[in-house]
Each structure stands twice: as structure tokens, then as C-alpha cells.
Scaffold this active site. Sequence first.
Site, PDB file in Angstrom:
ATOM      1  N   THR A 181     -31.794 -17.609 -33.602  1.00 27.18           N
ATOM      2  CA  THR A 181     -32.904 -18.486 -33.960  1.00 27.18           C
ATOM      3  C   THR A 181     -33.348 -19.213 -32.712  1.00 27.18           C
ATOM      4  O   THR A 181     -32.528 -19.526 -31.848  1.00 27.18           O
ATOM      5  CB  THR A 181     -32.493 -19.515 -35.020  1.00 27.18           C
ATOM      6  OG1 THR A 181     -33.548 -20.475 -35.153  1.00 27.18           O
ATOM      7  CG2 THR A 181     -31.202 -20.238 -34.683  1.00 27.18           C
ATOM      8  N   GLU A 327     -29.265 -20.661 -39.913  1.00 32.57           N
ATOM      9  CA  GLU A 327     -27.879 -21.156 -39.964  1.00 32.57           C
ATOM     10  C   GLU A 327     -27.315 -21.159 -41.390  1.00 32.57           C
ATOM     11  O   GLU A 327     -26.118 -21.374 -41.577  1.00 32.57           O
ATOM     12  CB  GLU A 327     -27.821 -22.586 -39.403  1.00 32.57           C
ATOM     13  CG  GLU A 327     -28.057 -22.687 -37.894  1.00 32.57           C
ATOM     14  CD  GLU A 327     -29.537 -22.806 -37.531  1.00 32.57           C
ATOM     15  OE1 GLU A 327     -30.398 -22.398 -38.349  1.00 32.57           O
ATOM     16  OE2 GLU A 327     -29.835 -23.288 -36.424  1.00 32.57           O
ATOM     17  N   LYS A 436     -44.198 -23.908 -36.103  1.00 33.62           N
ATOM     18  CA  LYS A 436     -43.903 -22.705 -36.878  1.00 33.62           C
ATOM     19  C   LYS A 436     -45.214 -22.038 -37.284  1.00 33.62           C
ATOM     20  O   LYS A 436     -45.939 -22.551 -38.117  1.00 33.62           O
ATOM     21  CB  LYS A 436     -43.048 -23.030 -38.086  1.00 33.62           C
ATOM     22  CG  LYS A 436     -42.290 -21.799 -38.511  1.00 33.62           C
ATOM     23  CD  LYS A 436     -41.100 -22.122 -39.349  1.00 33.62           C
ATOM     24  CE  LYS A 436     -40.175 -20.920 -39.390  1.00 33.62           C
ATOM     25  NZ  LYS A 436     -39.237 -20.976 -40.477  1.00 33.62           N
ATOM     26  N   TRP A 441     -41.138 -19.188 -34.951  1.00 30.21           N
ATOM     27  CA  TRP A 441     -41.083 -20.394 -34.133  1.00 30.21           C
ATOM     28  C   TRP A 441     -41.837 -20.231 -32.825  1.00 30.21           C
ATOM     29  O   TRP A 441     -41.793 -19.178 -32.204  1.00 30.21           O
ATOM     30  CB  TRP A 441     -39.636 -20.718 -33.774  1.00 30.21           C
ATOM     31  CG  TRP A 441     -38.819 -21.225 -34.890  1.00 30.21           C
ATOM     32  CD1 TRP A 441     -37.724 -20.629 -35.433  1.00 30.21           C
ATOM     33  CD2 TRP A 441     -38.996 -22.441 -35.606  1.00 30.21           C
ATOM     34  NE1 TRP A 441     -37.213 -21.401 -36.439  1.00 30.21           N
ATOM     35  CE2 TRP A 441     -37.980 -22.522 -36.561  1.00 30.21           C
ATOM     36  CE3 TRP A 441     -39.931 -23.471 -35.520  1.00 30.21           C
ATOM     37  CZ2 TRP A 441     -37.868 -23.590 -37.438  1.00 30.21           C
ATOM     38  CZ3 TRP A 441     -39.816 -24.533 -36.389  1.00 30.21           C
ATOM     39  CH2 TRP A 441     -38.793 -24.579 -37.331  1.00 30.21           C
TER      40      TRP A 441
HETATM   41  P1  AMP Z   1     -35.495 -20.477 -39.408  1.00 29.04           P
HETATM   42  O1  AMP Z   1     -34.103 -20.737 -38.973  1.00 29.04           O
HETATM   43  O2  AMP Z   1     -36.337 -19.832 -38.371  1.00 29.04           O
HETATM   44  O3  AMP Z   1     -35.533 -19.747 -40.703  1.00 29.04           O
HETATM   45  O4  AMP Z   1     -36.199 -21.889 -39.674  1.00 29.04           O
HETATM   46  C1  AMP Z   1     -35.627 -22.828 -40.539  1.00 29.04           C
HETATM   47  C2  AMP Z   1     -36.566 -23.988 -40.686  1.00 29.04           C
HETATM   48  O5  AMP Z   1     -37.777 -23.584 -41.347  1.00 29.04           O
HETATM   49  C3  AMP Z   1     -36.045 -25.113 -41.546  1.00 29.04           C
HETATM   50  O6  AMP Z   1     -35.158 -25.952 -40.846  1.00 29.04           O
HETATM   51  C4  AMP Z   1     -37.349 -25.811 -41.927  1.00 29.04           C
HETATM   52  O7  AMP Z   1     -37.817 -26.637 -40.882  1.00 29.04           O
HETATM   53  C5  AMP Z   1     -38.307 -24.656 -42.089  1.00 29.04           C
HETATM   54  N1  AMP Z   1     -38.407 -24.262 -43.517  1.00 29.04           N
HETATM   55  C6  AMP Z   1     -37.797 -23.245 -44.133  1.00 29.04           C
HETATM   56  N2  AMP Z   1     -38.143 -23.182 -45.431  1.00 29.04           N
HETATM   57  C7  AMP Z   1     -39.014 -24.205 -45.646  1.00 29.04           C
HETATM   58  C8  AMP Z   1     -39.748 -24.684 -46.780  1.00 29.04           C
HETATM   59  N3  AMP Z   1     -39.691 -24.079 -47.955  1.00 29.04           N
HETATM   60  N4  AMP Z   1     -40.516 -25.768 -46.602  1.00 29.04           N
HETATM   61  C9  AMP Z   1     -40.615 -26.398 -45.414  1.00 29.04           C
HETATM   62  N5  AMP Z   1     -39.966 -25.987 -44.308  1.00 29.04           N
HETATM   63  C10 AMP Z   1     -39.175 -24.908 -44.417  1.00 29.04           C
END
Ligand code: AMP
Length: 537
Positions: A181, A327, A436, A441
Site C-alpha cells: 500500500t 492492512e 485517493k 492513492w
Molecule cells: P487502501 O489500503 O488503499 O485500501 O486504503 C484504505 C483507506 O481507504 C482507508 O484507510 C480509508 O481512508 C479509505 N477508505 C476505504 N473504504 C472507505 C469508505 N467506505 N469510505 C471512506 N473511506 C474509505
Amino acid sequence: MQGTMMRFPLTLAHLLERARRLYARSEIVSRLPDQALHRYTYREFHERTLALASALQRIGLSRGDRVATLMWNHHAHLEAYFAVPCAGGVLHTLNLRLHPSDIAYIANHARDRFLIVDDVLLPLYEQFRDQVSFERVIVTPLSGGEPAAAGYDDYENLVAARNAPILRDPDENDAAGLCYTSGTTGRPKGVVYSHRALVLHSLASALPDALAVSNGDTVCPVVPMFHVNAWGLPFTAVMLGAKLVFPGPHLDAESLIDLFARERVTLAAGVPTIWAGVLQALEKKRGRRALVQGMRLVAGGAAAPEPMIRAFDKFGLRVVHGWGMTETTPVGTVNFIRRELARLDPEELYPVRAKQGVPLPFFEVRAVTDAGEAPWDGATPGELQVRGPWVAASYHDLAAERDKWTPDGWLRTGDVATIDSHGYVKITDRIKDLIKSGGEWISSLDLENALAGHPAVQEAAVIAIPHVTWGERPLAVVVRKPGHAVSTEELRRYLEPKFAKFWLPDAFAFVDEIPRTSTGKMMKVKLREQFRDWRWD
Ligand code: AMP
């Protein structure tokens, strides 16, 4: 006490064997690069997966070795999902949307020994091949062209030899998967998934009050298989013998709608950007082939806006909102309507359905403020911290990030949330300053560092601005050096060779100064406020 239960390991090997025993006739359909549909049954999937496991062992795969994949979503990727961990290896899914040099960095950091790559992605591999040193590169002839060129192994040749693999029963705590990530700051971080975590995650996320996956479902993971195991759906679907439908490289709304309709998909999963596109296409052209009524669209990775949930309802399609992160394997919370709210009018339920949901069993959440744990009142925001058997306890080979975990063993998510009295988590903000876009990201820090390298730039801050299609897009706020002039076009050209295209800021705003804290850190919060009314044209 003596005489309790058997010690039975929770491994993917069990799910694979179960697929053969119980679900040999279930179907797996993949969209190929030329749009044709490839279809076969779980029986062939199982045979080919064993053959791949055996082939990997023949070319030297040992326990714990990393096998990278650079692949779209399709049957061969599913084969790798099971073959690699069942042969004792670790499946490392590379994100093909990253800049080639970032992919190289990640493959090197993970010390990947082998690579499986789609033939249509070889041009991408060629862009970083001189920065990596895979011992073998296995090419899937997806587009049905020539067999793999010299220096590459042909995937189909490998699986044609049907030798039985040596399936040493993996231990449930063995590593099975690896995903990087881009997290909070600069360098990407690897999260290692154990067999046990993947199995427990499959069981919990399939529950009726979660994704409610069952044998009768036709499941389409639109979310890439390089994005946190396509949210575990390939494992969950195989565990239950559901029909699987993969979109291959065709992720545009028209192709997706066509695939959903043709294959009678009942559950699909993707980021809100994907669903925004599908919605637009549905609204434009009403007379299309009908989708299955009641089809569920799992939305996660970024917030699913309430208007989107409403709009899909009109088409008889139900958005299911979930939250997770790399994570956390990733699913942590999923939205469903609790019994005490079921009597409410549908109108009143929309704000509830737009929340990120209720934690799964064995997934614990808390919101922490400076004053300690926030009450579950739906109003007090705090940092969302989580723990559970499918939450990472550390990053792969990276000591520097220890402060991501609290001394009492919770993961700091970097998200700000409220939790209400019913246990619904609502993400209100992000502590981290990343952007995002379309579920991917973009590191503001990396862009800022690059911009700062331009001779006319004194300093730069990059912030996320909400965007209807992409969720968020980067805006670069730049302070020019006194007496220097520089145009938007020039800055864009300056960044172009350094970053993936989707990373490039959509706009540049020139200001006299960037607000800073007493310790000299840029105050992004203040900056975001300053540009609150910014609108993309
Ligand atoms: P990743 O590890 O790339 O999947 O990103 C995880 C991050 O995505 C989380 O810590 C949140 O900041 C964001 N995220 C994931 N799902 C949601 C959701 N349903 N609503 C808002 N933010 C989300």
C-alpha cells in the site's frame, strides 16, 4: 483441560480441495482482451491450479518464496491465487497502475523470485525489467497470440504438464499473500496475509450481515485482484462454489453492464468511481438489457455518496457500503440495516446506509480522541483504531512504521470516524494527506517533493479536492520564487516524466504563501479550507 477439539489448520488448501469435491460444476467466466468470453468449470480450475503449483515447485519454488503477478482479473490470476500459496509460496500481486519504477521498487523490496505476467502487460514489464531480476518470467498468452518469446516461460505450457504437486500442508500462520500500500508517507509498505487471516476473512465477510455471499450468487470482482486480493472475493466465492465472472482489462461502464447482464451477475464489487460510471451509463440509456433485480454493488475503498445509493435504488440495484484497508485484508465494516432500524422509512435510512457500516465479528473498532476513547454517540470524532485476526501486526521488513500500532496493540488507521450507538462507523475525514483518485492513492508528498525541484518553485503543497468522477483529484498550490515566472503547462510538463499520468495535478493555483504550523509543517487543513470552494471545470 484435556479432550477438546481437533487441531485443524485454516488454510487455502482446504478451500481448493473443497472446490473440487463439492463444486466441480460451478462456472468461471473471464472477459479476454479481445472481449471474447473464456469459460470453464471449477473442475478445470482445480486441475490447472494443481498443475501450476507443481510447475512452480519444479522451477524451484520453496516455502515462503514470493511469486509476483502483474495481471488483470481473470481465471489464470485466480489459478495463481490458489496455486502459489498451496505450493508453499507467497502470492504478491503487483499494482499495474503504479509508475514502473515504483513497481520495480516494490518487487525488489519484496524480493520476488518469479513473475507471472499477462502478455498484454509485457510492454509495462519492459519499462522496468532492467530494474528488477526475476529468476523466471511466466507469460499468460491471454490474447491468444504467439507463444512466449525466448527468455520467458509460457504459462499454458507450464500448466499443460499435469504432475501432482507436493502440497505440504501449509501451517495456518504461514504467509500466503502480500500486497503493498502507498499508505501515509512516501515509500510503499507491504502487508503479509497469512492463510488463517484469509480464511477467517472469507468466513466473516460472507456472512448474511456482511457481503452475504452464497452458493447461488454470481460474483464479479471489478475491484482489481492487485487491490487487496479483490477484497477477498475470489477466496470467498471459491469457498462457497459461487459462479465467478471476471472483467479482464475491460473496466469501462458499457463493458461492465454488458457483462453483468449477459452472465446474470448478482454481486459485484468496486470503488465508487466505477459505480459512478455505471450509474451515468444506466441513466443515459434506459432501454438496455436488464440487470438482475436486487443485484448488489459492493462499494468500498472510498466513501459511497448517499445520492449514489439513492440513484441505484431507482434501478433496483442495491449499493452495499463497506470500509477496509490493505492492512485489514481488507473488509472491516459492512453496512446492513439492523433490526431495530428496519421499521424506519426508506428515506430515513439513506443517511444510515451511507455510513461505512458495522464491524464484522472478530473485528473490533474504537475512535480515539486526545481525551481517550470517544463515546459511541455518532457525534464525537476520533481516530479509528482497529484490531482482529485479519489485521496486520506489522509491515513486511519495515521497522520504521512501528508507531502505526498503539502500545496496547491496535492499528491506527489514519481515518477519523464517529461510531453511533448502533455500532455504525462513519468515516468523517482522513488524518493522512494522501489523495485517493478512482480508488488509487496519490501521494501528495511525492508530488510536492518533485515540484520543489523546479527552479522557479519556492514551495508547493498538493491537496485533494473532491471530484464527481474520481472521488478526489490533486490540486497543486504553488509559491513561486520572487522574480520567477512559471506557467501551469510548464509545471505539468516538468512532472510528466516522473509520475503515472493519473498522478499529475489537474490544476495549479499560485499563492503568496502556504500556511504553516509552529513546527514548520504545512497546515494542509487550513489550505483545504482555503480551497473549499474550488470547483473543477
Ligand atoms: P487502501 O489500503 O488503499 O485500501 O486504503 C484504505 C483507506 O481507504 C482507508 O484507510 C480509508 O481512508 C479509505 N477508505 C476505504 N473504504 C472507505 C469508505 N467506505 N469510505 C471512506 N473511506 C474509505
